[in-house]
Design an enzyme around this catalytic site. Structure first.
Site, PDB file in Angstrom:
ATOM      1  N   SER A   1      -6.169   4.710   8.623  1.00 10.00           N
ATOM      2  CA  SER A   1      -6.891   4.405   7.391  1.00 10.00           C
ATOM      3  C   SER A   1      -6.199   3.255   6.644  1.00 10.00           C
ATOM      4  CB  SER A   1      -6.926   5.666   6.518  1.00 10.00           C
ATOM      5  OG  SER A   1      -7.226   5.363   5.189  1.00 10.00           O
TER       6      SER A   1
ATOM      7  N   ASP B   1     -13.563   3.019   7.338  1.00 12.61           N
ATOM      8  CA  ASP B   1     -12.548   3.753   6.581  1.00 12.61           C
ATOM      9  C   ASP B   1     -13.117   4.211   5.246  1.00 12.61           C
ATOM     10  OD1 ASP B   1      -9.887   4.767   5.878  1.00 12.61           O
ATOM     11  OD2 ASP B   1     -10.024   3.207   4.364  1.00 12.61           O
TER      12      ASP B   1
ATOM     13  N   ARG C   1     -12.884  12.658   4.363  1.00 10.77           N
ATOM     14  CA  ARG C   1     -11.622  13.401   4.523  1.00 10.77           C
ATOM     15  C   ARG C   1     -11.176  13.998   3.190  1.00 10.77           C
ATOM     16  NH1 ARG C   1      -8.038   9.070   5.864  1.00 10.77           N
ATOM     17  NH2 ARG C   1      -6.371  10.581   5.957  1.00 10.77           N
TER      18      ARG C   1
ATOM     19  N   LYS D   1      -7.392  -1.086   6.764  1.00  9.87           N
ATOM     20  CA  LYS D   1      -7.689  -1.821   5.520  1.00  9.87           C
ATOM     21  C   LYS D   1      -6.780  -3.029   5.395  1.00  9.87           C
ATOM     22  CE  LYS D   1      -7.248   1.756   2.654  1.00  9.87           C
ATOM     23  NZ  LYS D   1      -7.711   3.110   2.805  1.00  9.87           N
TER      24      LYS D   1
ATOM     25  N   HIS E   1       0.838  -1.196   0.000  1.00 19.19           N
ATOM     26  CA  HIS E   1       0.000   0.000   0.000  1.00 19.19           C
ATOM     27  C   HIS E   1       0.870   1.241   0.000  1.00 19.19           C
ATOM     28  CE1 HIS E   1      -4.190   1.374   0.505  1.00 19.19           C
ATOM     29  NE2 HIS E   1      -3.625   2.478   0.942  1.00 19.19           N
TER      30      HIS E   1
HETATM   31  N1  URA Z   1      -4.146   6.097   1.624  1.00 13.30           N
HETATM   32  C1  URA Z   1      -5.141   5.614   2.410  1.00 13.30           C
HETATM   33  O1  URA Z   1      -5.600   4.498   2.204  1.00 13.30           O
HETATM   34  N2  URA Z   1      -5.584   6.382   3.391  1.00 13.30           N
HETATM   35  C2  URA Z   1      -5.089   7.602   3.663  1.00 13.30           C
HETATM   36  O2  URA Z   1      -5.532   8.246   4.591  1.00 13.30           O
HETATM   37  C3  URA Z   1      -4.050   8.096   2.843  1.00 13.30           C
HETATM   38  C4  URA Z   1      -3.580   7.315   1.817  1.00 13.30           C
END
Ligand code: URA
Length: 434
Positions: free
Chosen positions: A183, A161, A168, A187, A82
């Site tokens: 966040s 999220d 956000r 995930k 990620h």
């Molecule tokens: N990527 C994400 O999944 N969440 C964030 O808050 C920022 C980048």
């Protein structure tokens, strides 16, 4: 417990308890707490920050707001990746097929664009018919059959999220360490992989502009991942100029495909090889970084990574002919050069401004409901350190609306600096936190 009291407590700089954080996450997920109160809390957190205990509690509450995937039906060590988000960050599109072609099962949950940054799901939708709305069974089945599957955040996986991310995005509350860490890690924990490789961006196009803040974010996410029993590695990488050359959904898909055909921009290839080797090491497919890089390079040279991308696109309902003929991807009506106003060396490209140019052209969302235009964006002809003559194109603009194109051109030129001396180039990889 009352949401009003929680907002006021945080606004006044006090630490929230685990129970208060759970009350908010559960209530917001169920739709009992409205967006305006959640926005107020996000803004209070943005200014007052959260402690490590609060960040961990927020992460776990969001991870448990839906199902936690059980990937035990997938053979081998599952490795997820990620990015904290950047401009021109098409890494997952090239990296996941490269890694899958080397035998690492990739079971990945991705997101949509956020702020000035793009999202993998939006980009993948450039393939006509492509969907990330998979059931858990299809997701597991695809990983077992072809070694790769990417799903979007469903109502069942970290739904808190999903809602907060969209909120956000439009309330200027993205760039806060605790909100980003919770966040991403909620995930990743819900998506069930055994190992997680994080690409933490720093520079003018990242949410963490300062390298010190990026390191703190990386350390926080590694701490959360390890305490949840997942092998977690963070790579801190440069985002002080767009990654590669293409910025914009279909344009980035094309660049990722070109990379898998062996014609990728140098900085982008370096990032893919670095993250990919960490994934192969974490997944036990390689013992050293050198051998991992060799395997990944071979996956490009033999065409196996490109074939893997085509199999993956096909398995998720997309038209894989575009992998071999990128002319089939969405195309903008206007393609025009942005000429350099003077000659010299490109000394700076303010990266988030380039992301905003793409957004202005229609490539990102202005509100939660916005539809995005997959075809628009920019392709840089010059990167920082390159020599340019006056009138030579700095970039090619891809647009569908002449008015928006003129605005984006003006903003892009304001974001670029040209100087008489050659600037120092910053390294792509700043650090790797094991
Ligand atoms: N990527 C994400 O999944 N969440 C964030 O808050 C920022 C980048």
């Amino acid at each position: 417990m009352r949401m009003y009291d929680i907002i006021m407590k945080k606004r006044n700089g006090r630490e929230l308890s685990k129970e208060e954080i759970h009350f908010f996450v559960d209530g917001y997920t169920r739709g009992e707490i409205p967006d305006y109160q959640a926005s107020a809390l996000m803004m209070a957190i943005y200014f007052q920050k959260m402690s490590q205990q609060e960040t961990s509690a927020l992460t776990m509450a969001m991870a448990r707001s839906g199902d936690i995937l059980d990937l035990s039906a997938i053979r081998g060590i599952k490795v997820d990746k990620h990015s904290t988000g950047g401009v021109g960050d098409k890494t997952s599109l090239a990296l996941t097929p490269m890694v899958a072609a080397c035998g690492i099962p990739v079971a990945k949950m991705s997101g949509r664009g956020l702020g000035h940054t793009g999202g993998t799901i939006d980009k993948l939708e450039s393939f006509p018919g492509f969907t990330t709305a998979l059931t858990t069974e299809q997701f597991i089945d695809n990983v077992n059959k072809i070694g790769i599957a990417i799903m979007g955040q469903t109502a069942d996986l970290a739904p808190a999220d999903k809602k907060l991310y969209a909120l956000r995005d439009v309330t200027a509350t993205v760039d806060n360490l605790s909100l980003i860490a919770s966040s991403i890690m909620s995930k990743k924990l819900a998506a069930g992989a055994d190992a997680i490789v994080l690409d933490v961006k720093t520079g003018s196009g990242a949410f963490m502009k300062d390298e010190k803040d990026a390191r703190a974010l990386a350390e926080e996410m590694v701490r959360i991942g390890k305490s949840a029993g997942r092998k977690t590695i963070a790579v801190i990488s440069d985002m002080d100029q767009p990654l590669g050359c293409a910025v914009g959904n279909a344009l980035e898909v094309k660049e990722a495909i070109d990379t898998l055909k062996g014609h990728g921009p140098e900085d982008f290839v370096e990032l893919c090889l670095t993250l990919g080797s960490q994934m192969l090491l974490a997944g036990g497919r390689a013992q050293t970084e050198e051998s991992a890089r060799r395997m990944l390079q071979e996956a490009i040279d033999t065409g196996s990574a490109l074939k893997k991308l085509a199999e993956f696109v096909e398995a998720q309902g997309g038209d894989s002919r575009a992998v071999y003929d990128t002319g089939l991807l969405p195309k903008a009506r206007l393609v025009q050069p942005i000429p350099a106003p003077a000659g010299g060396y490109v000394s700076r490209i303010v990266c988030d401004e380039v992301g905003i140019c793409s957004l202005m052209l229609g490539g990102g969302r202005e509100t939660k409901e916005s539809e995005i235009d997959l075809s628009v964006g920019l392709v840089l002809c010059k990167k920082v350190g390159d020599r340019v003559e006056a009138g030579e194109p700095l970039a090619m603009l891809h647009a569908n609306d002449p008015g928006k194109a003129a605005q984006a051109e003006e903003r892009f030129l304001a974001a670029c600096s040209i100087s008489g001396t050659m600037p120092n180039k910053s390294p792509m990889i700043k650090a790797i936190l094991p």
